[in-house]
Motif scaffolding. Structure first.
Motif, PDB file in Angstrom:
ATOM      1  N   UNK A 271      33.517  39.184  39.981  1.00 61.74           N
ATOM      2  CA  UNK A 271      34.895  39.651  40.081  1.00 61.74           C
ATOM      3  C   UNK A 271      35.274  39.803  41.544  1.00 61.74           C
ATOM      4  N   UNK A 272      36.547  40.042  41.796  1.00 62.54           N
ATOM      5  CA  UNK A 272      36.992  40.247  43.180  1.00 62.54           C
ATOM      6  C   UNK A 272      36.636  41.649  43.653  1.00 62.54           C
ATOM      7  N   UNK A 273      36.988  42.668  42.859  1.00 61.71           N
ATOM      8  CA  UNK A 273      36.715  44.060  43.231  1.00 61.71           C
ATOM      9  C   UNK A 273      35.911  44.708  42.116  1.00 61.71           C
ATOM     10  N   UNK A 274      34.720  45.163  42.447  1.00 61.80           N
ATOM     11  CA  UNK A 274      33.914  45.947  41.518  1.00 61.80           C
ATOM     12  C   UNK A 274      34.140  47.425  41.795  1.00 61.80           C
ATOM     13  N   UNK A 275      34.480  48.182  40.757  1.00 58.48           N
ATOM     14  CA  UNK A 275      34.776  49.607  40.899  1.00 58.48           C
ATOM     15  C   UNK A 275      33.719  50.396  40.141  1.00 58.48           C
ATOM     16  N   UNK A 276      33.081  51.320  40.819  1.00 56.06           N
ATOM     17  CA  UNK A 276      32.074  52.174  40.199  1.00 56.06           C
ATOM     18  C   UNK A 276      32.686  53.551  39.997  1.00 56.06           C
ATOM     19  N   UNK A 277      32.806  53.984  38.746  1.00 58.04           N
ATOM     20  CA  UNK A 277      33.342  55.304  38.442  1.00 58.04           C
ATOM     21  C   UNK A 277      34.672  55.246  37.736  1.00 58.04           C
ATOM     22  N   UNK A 278      34.724  55.806  36.510  1.00 58.91           N
ATOM     23  CA  UNK A 278      35.923  55.756  35.693  1.00 58.91           C
ATOM     24  C   UNK A 278      36.672  57.066  35.626  1.00 58.91           C
ATOM     25  N   UNK A 279      36.683  57.811  36.730  1.00 59.83           N
ATOM     26  CA  UNK A 279      37.559  58.971  36.834  1.00 59.83           C
ATOM     27  C   UNK A 279      38.952  58.512  37.232  1.00 59.83           C
ATOM     28  N   UNK A 280      39.831  59.447  37.599  1.00 62.45           N
ATOM     29  CA  UNK A 280      41.204  59.052  37.928  1.00 62.45           C
ATOM     30  C   UNK A 280      41.298  58.089  39.100  1.00 62.45           C
ATOM     31  N   UNK A 281      40.424  58.215  40.107  1.00 59.08           N
ATOM     32  CA  UNK A 281      40.488  57.309  41.255  1.00 59.08           C
ATOM     33  C   UNK A 281      40.172  55.879  40.831  1.00 59.08           C
ATOM     34  N   UNK A 282      39.051  55.680  40.144  1.00 57.56           N
ATOM     35  CA  UNK A 282      38.666  54.338  39.721  1.00 57.56           C
ATOM     36  C   UNK A 282      39.645  53.720  38.751  1.00 57.56           C
TER      37      UNK A 282
ATOM     38  N   UNK B 144      42.875  54.492  38.342  1.00 62.10           N
ATOM     39  CA  UNK B 144      44.159  54.202  38.980  1.00 62.10           C
ATOM     40  C   UNK B 144      44.055  52.967  39.863  1.00 62.10           C
ATOM     41  N   UNK B 145      42.956  52.831  40.598  1.00 55.14           N
ATOM     42  CA  UNK B 145      42.785  51.639  41.428  1.00 55.14           C
ATOM     43  C   UNK B 145      42.761  50.387  40.570  1.00 55.14           C
ATOM     44  N   UNK B 146      42.026  50.416  39.463  1.00 56.39           N
ATOM     45  CA  UNK B 146      41.974  49.254  38.571  1.00 56.39           C
ATOM     46  C   UNK B 146      43.365  48.900  38.062  1.00 56.39           C
ATOM     47  N   UNK B 147      44.147  49.917  37.746  1.00 50.49           N
ATOM     48  CA  UNK B 147      45.505  49.679  37.256  1.00 50.49           C
ATOM     49  C   UNK B 147      46.396  49.057  38.332  1.00 50.49           C
ATOM     50  N   UNK B 148      46.312  49.572  39.568  1.00 55.69           N
ATOM     51  CA  UNK B 148      47.117  49.026  40.664  1.00 55.69           C
ATOM     52  C   UNK B 148      46.723  47.580  40.966  1.00 55.69           C
ATOM     53  N   UNK B 149      45.424  47.310  40.956  1.00 55.58           N
ATOM     54  CA  UNK B 149      44.968  45.941  41.219  1.00 55.58           C
ATOM     55  C   UNK B 149      45.447  44.997  40.122  1.00 55.58           C
ATOM     56  N   UNK B 150      45.353  45.437  38.887  1.00 52.14           N
ATOM     57  CA  UNK B 150      45.783  44.609  37.756  1.00 52.14           C
ATOM     58  C   UNK B 150      47.255  44.242  37.881  1.00 52.14           C
ATOM     59  N   UNK B 151      48.082  45.199  38.282  1.00 51.99           N
ATOM     60  CA  UNK B 151      49.509  44.939  38.399  1.00 51.99           C
ATOM     61  C   UNK B 151      49.840  44.050  39.597  1.00 51.99           C
ATOM     62  N   UNK B 152      48.882  43.948  40.528  1.00 52.44           N
ATOM     63  CA  UNK B 152      49.080  43.074  41.685  1.00 52.44           C
ATOM     64  C   UNK B 152      48.523  41.668  41.433  1.00 52.44           C
TER      65      UNK B 152
ATOM     66  N   UNK C 248      43.849  54.375  28.165  1.00 56.45           N
ATOM     67  CA  UNK C 248      44.591  53.680  27.106  1.00 56.45           C
ATOM     68  C   UNK C 248      45.276  52.420  27.640  1.00 56.45           C
ATOM     69  N   UNK C 249      45.877  52.513  28.825  1.00 57.06           N
ATOM     70  CA  UNK C 249      46.528  51.343  29.418  1.00 57.06           C
ATOM     71  C   UNK C 249      45.517  50.252  29.751  1.00 57.06           C
ATOM     72  N   UNK C 250      44.379  50.665  30.288  1.00 57.25           N
ATOM     73  CA  UNK C 250      43.395  49.667  30.695  1.00 57.25           C
ATOM     74  C   UNK C 250      42.782  48.965  29.485  1.00 57.25           C
ATOM     75  N   UNK C 251      42.477  49.713  28.440  1.00 56.42           N
ATOM     76  CA  UNK C 251      41.901  49.079  27.256  1.00 56.42           C
ATOM     77  C   UNK C 251      42.913  48.171  26.555  1.00 56.42           C
ATOM     78  N   UNK C 252      44.197  48.512  26.693  1.00 50.53           N
ATOM     79  CA  UNK C 252      45.231  47.705  26.039  1.00 50.53           C
ATOM     80  C   UNK C 252      45.585  46.460  26.829  1.00 50.53           C
ATOM     81  N   UNK C 253      45.575  46.570  28.161  1.00 56.10           N
ATOM     82  CA  UNK C 253      46.094  45.490  28.996  1.00 56.10           C
ATOM     83  C   UNK C 253      45.070  44.881  29.942  1.00 56.10           C
TER      84      UNK C 253
END
Length: 392
Positions: free
Chosen positions: A3-14, A16-24, A111-116
């Motif tokens: 992948x381009x960006x690997x994120x470790x940790x599924x708290x709010x920081x991880x 939210x970053x995944x969501x922002x990257x997805x939308x970009x 919920x957003x990440x699992x859906x989209x």
């Protein structure tokens, strides 16, 4: 996996970053060591700066927040039997804060990440980050009973204070600064409507107390207690009695009581790691910094880090420039240190000293009286509490 960006940790920081990257349009994979139920129910902060609300808006993750969050126009300081209101909009040009529990933010983002998308793997324990100085760092992790690898262009460690990411930094480049405090917080959740419309920060005879809330029907309250305190040392009636004493004022006001549904003790510490980037490994949130909860900065600092990262990766994706990524550590640490200073000042001003230092006690009262009497001093508190600008 790659992948381009690997994120470790599924708290709010991880998340939210995944969501922002997805939308970009940037692909990423998020690895979370715990299961979904644990992640969605771990109790954390609930006070959101204006910038945090804005970031969740940018991510398309604020619909429920705006429907259910409690917008607060200020806070109340209590000391010497008096109450003093700090009006945020008047002092900051209109900024406010919002009460919305971190657990709810996490539920919304999951919920957003699992859906989209993008991919979110629960119970995926990160074991090591290899070759962070290279153009293709690798994360080794265990998922579904077998060891796997995730090759990335970049790795972002959002795995908290006890995660593996910060320990991957070589000793030669790592610098840490920390302060432990000689007291802790006993926190409770109670099924009772809040006794106030806004947060109360109280300096009572027995020490500090904070009245917060999670919803119109659930109160969140805290007491300063000695280090080493066990939650079970405090029966429910003792907790309510001590809270009532510390919040007491020379006016007609009563603390509502109700069933206590959760108790926990939180030690107080400040910690900052420098730098927040090594090679293609970047740290965000508690992986890089911890603040005492007095200033309500932990979650907000994590979101601030992620907003900078989101913009930096978007710039790289759009133009090929790494300029903002190169500035990431400098930009974030400038704000981290200001938040660390503010949290330290609030903590020192409001907590009773275990050694009973009378001189320090009088200085604390002098600081509080200065804020109550001076618009300039109150504006400084309000500016820090509602959130300093994202970038210096």
């Amino acid at each position: 996996m790659r992948t381009t960006v690997g994120i470790i940790g599924g708290g709010p920081a991880g998340l939210l970053l995944a969501r922002l990257l997805h939308r970009t349009g940037i692909d990423c994979v998020l690895l979370e060591g715990r299961d979904r139920a644990y992640v969605e129910h771990r109790q954390r902060a609930g006070m959101l700066e204006q910038g945090t609300v804005d970031a969740l808006d940018e991510a398309g993750a604020a619909e429920r927040l705006h429907a259910e969050g409690l917008v607060h126009q200020g806070i109340e300081l209590r000391f010497d039997g008096e109450r003093h209101h700090i009006d945020f909009p008047t002092l900051t040009g209109g900024r406010t804060v919002t009460i919305y529990a971190q657990t709810e933010i996490v539920k919304d983002l999951v919920a957003l990440q699992l859906a989209e998308g993008p991919p979110l793997l629960f119970e995926a324990e990160a074991l090591a980050i290899e070759k962070p100085e290279s153009t293709s760092p690798v994360v080794r992790f265990v998922h579904e009973g077998r060891e796997q690898t995730l090759t990335c262009d970049w790795v972002v460690g959002c795995d908290g204070f006890h995660g593996i990411s910060r320990d991957t930094f070589p000793d030669a480049v790592s610098h840490s600064y920390e302060r432990d405090y000689p007291y802790s917080w006993l926190g409770i959740l109670a099924d009772v409507a809040p006794s106030c419309e806004e947060l109360i920060y109280a300096r009572g005879q027995g020490g500090f107390a904070l009245h917060s809330m999670r919803s119109p029907h659930v109160s969140r309250l805290y007491l300063q207690v000695p280090n080493g305190t066990e939650a079970d040392d405090w029966p429910d009636d003792r907790i309510w009695d001590e809270l009532s004493a510390r919040f007491a004022i020379d006016a007609d006001w009563t603390l509502r009581r109700g069933p206590i549904t959760a108790k926990s003790v939180t030690p107080m510490r400040s910690y900052v790691h420098e730098p927040m980037r090594h090679g293609r490994l970047l740290l965000a949130g508690d992986a890089a910094h911890i603040v005492p909860p007095t200033g309500a900065k932990g979650l907000n600092l994590a979101v601030s880090d992620v907003r900078v990262l989101g913009r930096a990766f978007a710039e790289l994706h759009r133009t090929g420039s790494e300029e903002l990524l190169d500035a990431y550590s400098r930009i974030c640490l400038a704000r981290v240190w200001q938040a660390t200073r503010f949290s330290y000042d609030m903590t020192k001003m409001l907590h009773a000293q275990p050694d009973g230092d009378a001189f320090e006690s009088r200085l604390q009262l002098a600081r509080l009286r200065r804020i109550a009497a001076s618009r300039h001093a109150a504006a400084e508190l309000a500016a820090n509490y509602t959130g300093l600008p994202l970038m210096p």
